[in-house]
Design a protein around this motif. Sequence first.
Motif, short mmCIF file in Angstrom:
data_model
loop_
_atom_site.label_atom_id
_atom_site.label_comp_id
_atom_site.label_asym_id
_atom_site.label_seq_id
_atom_site.Cartn_x
_atom_site.Cartn_y
_atom_site.Cartn_z
N PRO A 75 -32.19 -39.11 -24.32
CA PRO A 75 -33.19 -39.85 -25.09
C PRO A 75 -34.45 -38.99 -25.28
O PRO A 75 -34.86 -38.27 -24.38
CB PRO A 75 -33.51 -41.06 -24.20
N SER A 76 -35.04 -39.08 -26.47
CA SER A 76 -36.22 -38.29 -26.79
C SER A 76 -37.35 -39.18 -27.28
O SER A 76 -37.12 -40.12 -28.05
CB SER A 76 -35.89 -37.26 -27.87
N PHE A 77 -38.55 -38.83 -26.87
CA PHE A 77 -39.76 -39.56 -27.26
C PHE A 77 -40.80 -38.54 -27.69
O PHE A 77 -40.83 -37.43 -27.16
CB PHE A 77 -40.31 -40.36 -26.06
N HIS A 78 -41.68 -38.90 -28.62
CA HIS A 78 -42.71 -37.95 -29.04
C HIS A 78 -44.00 -38.11 -28.25
O HIS A 78 -44.87 -37.24 -28.31
CB HIS A 78 -42.97 -37.98 -30.55
N SER A 79 -44.14 -39.20 -27.49
CA SER A 79 -45.31 -39.37 -26.62
C SER A 79 -45.02 -40.45 -25.59
O SER A 79 -44.18 -41.33 -25.82
CB SER A 79 -46.57 -39.70 -27.42
N PRO A 80 -45.70 -40.40 -24.43
CA PRO A 80 -45.51 -41.43 -23.41
C PRO A 80 -46.24 -42.73 -23.78
O PRO A 80 -47.00 -42.77 -24.76
CB PRO A 80 -46.11 -40.80 -22.15
N ALA A 81 -46.04 -43.76 -22.99
CA ALA A 81 -46.62 -45.08 -23.26
C ALA A 81 -48.14 -45.07 -23.23
O ALA A 81 -48.78 -45.86 -23.89
CB ALA A 81 -46.08 -46.11 -22.27
N GLY A 82 -48.72 -44.19 -22.47
CA GLY A 82 -50.18 -44.10 -22.38
C GLY A 82 -50.57 -42.76 -21.79
O GLY A 82 -49.72 -42.03 -21.26
N ASN A 83 -51.85 -42.44 -21.87
CA ASN A 83 -52.33 -41.14 -21.37
C ASN A 83 -52.10 -40.96 -19.88
O ASN A 83 -52.04 -39.84 -19.39
CB ASN A 83 -53.82 -40.98 -21.68
N ASP A 84 -52.00 -42.07 -19.14
CA ASP A 84 -51.83 -41.98 -17.70
C ASP A 84 -50.45 -42.42 -17.22
O ASP A 84 -50.24 -42.65 -16.05
CB ASP A 84 -52.92 -42.78 -17.00
N ALA A 85 -49.47 -42.51 -18.13
CA ALA A 85 -48.14 -42.98 -17.77
C ALA A 85 -47.30 -41.92 -17.07
O ALA A 85 -46.47 -42.24 -16.23
CB ALA A 85 -47.39 -43.50 -19.01
N VAL A 86 -47.50 -40.67 -17.44
CA VAL A 86 -46.70 -39.59 -16.86
C VAL A 86 -47.60 -38.45 -16.40
O VAL A 86 -48.74 -38.32 -16.84
CB VAL A 86 -45.63 -39.06 -17.84
N ILE A 87 -47.03 -37.63 -15.54
CA ILE A 87 -47.65 -36.39 -15.07
C ILE A 87 -46.81 -35.25 -15.62
O ILE A 87 -45.57 -35.33 -15.61
CB ILE A 87 -47.67 -36.31 -13.53
N GLU A 88 -47.44 -34.21 -16.10
CA GLU A 88 -46.71 -33.03 -16.55
C GLU A 88 -47.08 -31.86 -15.64
O GLU A 88 -48.25 -31.66 -15.33
CB GLU A 88 -47.08 -32.70 -18.00
N ARG A 89 -46.06 -31.12 -15.21
CA ARG A 89 -46.34 -29.95 -14.36
C ARG A 89 -45.36 -28.83 -14.65
O ARG A 89 -44.21 -29.06 -15.06
CB ARG A 89 -46.35 -30.32 -12.89
N ARG A 90 -45.82 -27.63 -14.43
CA ARG A 90 -45.02 -26.42 -14.67
C ARG A 90 -43.79 -26.43 -13.77
O ARG A 90 -43.87 -26.71 -12.57
CB ARG A 90 -45.89 -25.20 -14.40
N ASP A 91 -42.64 -26.09 -14.35
CA ASP A 91 -41.37 -26.06 -13.64
C ASP A 91 -40.73 -24.70 -13.89
O ASP A 91 -40.42 -24.36 -15.03
CB ASP A 91 -40.48 -27.20 -14.15
N THR A 92 -40.55 -23.92 -12.83
CA THR A 92 -39.93 -22.59 -12.98
C THR A 92 -38.55 -22.54 -12.33
O THR A 92 -38.04 -21.45 -12.04
CB THR A 92 -40.84 -21.51 -12.37
N SER A 93 -37.94 -23.70 -12.15
CA SER A 93 -36.60 -23.73 -11.53
C SER A 93 -35.53 -23.21 -12.50
O SER A 93 -35.74 -23.18 -13.72
CB SER A 93 -36.27 -25.16 -11.10
N HIS A 94 -34.42 -22.82 -11.96
CA HIS A 94 -33.25 -22.37 -12.73
C HIS A 94 -33.55 -21.18 -13.65
O HIS A 94 -32.94 -21.03 -14.70
CB HIS A 94 -32.66 -23.53 -13.55
N GLY A 95 -34.53 -20.35 -13.27
CA GLY A 95 -34.84 -19.16 -14.04
C GLY A 95 -35.50 -19.41 -15.38
O GLY A 95 -35.50 -18.54 -16.24
#
Length: 143
Positions: A75-95
Amino acid sequence: MSDDTQQTNFKLIADDEWRQRLSPEEYYVLRQAGTEPPGTGEYEHTTTEGVYSCRACGAEIFRSTEKFASNCGWPSFHSPAGNDAVIERRDTSHGMVRVEVLCANCESHLGHVFEGEGYPTPTDLRYCINSLSMKLEPAQAEN
């Protein structure tokens, strides 16, 4: 949001309690940052209007009005439900270098967000989210 969601500090829940609350598949995705196989999620092609909540804690994370067909396997979304609904963080797993998306309420893994792929959306973002990390609450029909 349910009363339980508002009263529980989900960030303090111990790992063994998460294992009791979630199925093994949900635990793998939500608490171990796993990914369900592409094309297998129950919400990939869903067009039902409603609210998508975090399967771990019940917090609202996405709405059907922001969902679009990316044909990427999740499933794909172009934005979350609100500015504080999700946290985004850098992920360097799996190369790889990606941006992980987590529920802001309980810090469960939801998926990843990608930018600049050329989808005709207002944000030029694709929040690629595991179906196992969400529950859809269909909108109530108006009388």
